[in-house]
Design a protein around this motif. Structure first.
Motif: not given
Length: 282
Positions: A73, A158, A167, A170-171, A173-175, A177-178, A183, A215
């Motif tokens: 990252y 990212i 950023k 955050a990107g 982590l968001g990826f 988790v989603l 998913w 996913s």
């Protein structure tokens, strides 16, 4: 200097920063240490190789994605924040060279400790368990390497797309988790909207299982079934054939998961490159 030189320098920098050595210790502990747990918990009987492999699959599937995201990252965004990206691009390198080189270099940072971990793990597992199956062990190794490449590619993409490490963090982590935790609720919500109730375990429409498989984690799990013969998993059929209503369409066959996985490697990197190509570097 081409993307190969960028990848080589990135890999060497990881070694100098001790990242490579820390990951090597972690992967050795993961493969050799975790695989020994069924033997240590055995009550009088020697566990089989299949039991050790099944036990090892879950922690690998959890830890390798995290390693890939953490390793990747900061790959490009840290160069932007420090200003060294201008030096990197001041040489005869294109932005495409930077993105590709970073993907290859960071993938190597994950791959080499994984190889060492599996090499040490092979000695431990061979000594503790009966019936060592080389093809299945190599299949788990290939699965781990591909998984590492997928998540490194996403993380570098990212990193190429944003302007700060906050950023980028955050990107990823968001990826994570989603796609790795939330998913399954996406096709579930779609099913509720269409059918008016929640789906069961089997008798599901093909589109539901296809959305679920989009996913990276689900696609990689299906891909693993083409590489490893899992034994002792019980009578519950977790494959698409055991859950879909009617015949299994081609896009739910396990081989099709390879296509989805390849897309998870190439599409994010391509999108990240396009963002980075058009970015104004301050």
């Amino acid at each position: 200097m081409s993307w190969m030189h960028i990848a080589s320098k990135d890999f060497a920098d990881a070694g100098r920063s001790m990242m490579l050595w820390a990951l090597t210790v972690l992967l050795v502990l993961l493969v050799a240490g975790v695989s020994a747990i069924p033997y240590l918990l055995a009550d009088g009987t020697t566990p089989t190789f299949e039991q050790a492999l099944n036990f090892l699959f879950t922690p690998i599937g959890l830890l390798v994605p995290i390693i890939g995201l953490v390793v990747g990252y900061q790959a490009i965004v840290s160069e932007r924040e420090s200003g060294s990206i201008r030096f990197l691009l001041g040489l005869p390198n294109t932005r495409r060279d930077v993105v590709l080189g970073k993907v290859v270099g960071r993938a190597g940072v994950v791959a080499v400790p994984t190889l060492i971990g599996f090499l040490v793990g092979a000695v431990v597992i061979g000594a503790l368990y009966d019936g060592f199956i080389v093809t299945d062990y190599l299949g788990l190794l290939v699965f781990s390497l591909i998984m590492g490449l997928v998540y490194v590619s996403v993380a570098v993409a990212i990193s190429a797309s944003v302007s700060s490490r906050a950023k980028a963090l955050a990107g990823v982590l968001g990826f994570f988790v989603l796609f790795d935790f939330l998913w399954e609720f996406v096709p579930m919500a779609m099913y509720w909207a269409v059918e008016g109730n929640l789906p069961g375990f089997d008798g599901l429409p093909a589109w539901y299982l296809f959305v679920l498989r989009l996913s990276p984690g689900q696609a990689l799990s299906a891909l693993a079934l083409t590489l490893i013969e899992f034994a002792g998993a019980g009578d519950l059929d977790l494959t698409a054939a055991g859950r879909v209503a009617g015949e299994v369409p081609f896009y739910l066959e396990n081989w099709f998961a390879w296509i989805i996985v390849v897309l998870w490697i190439t599409v994010p990197v391509s999108l990240g490159y396009l963002r980075f190509k058009n970015a104004i570097l301050s």
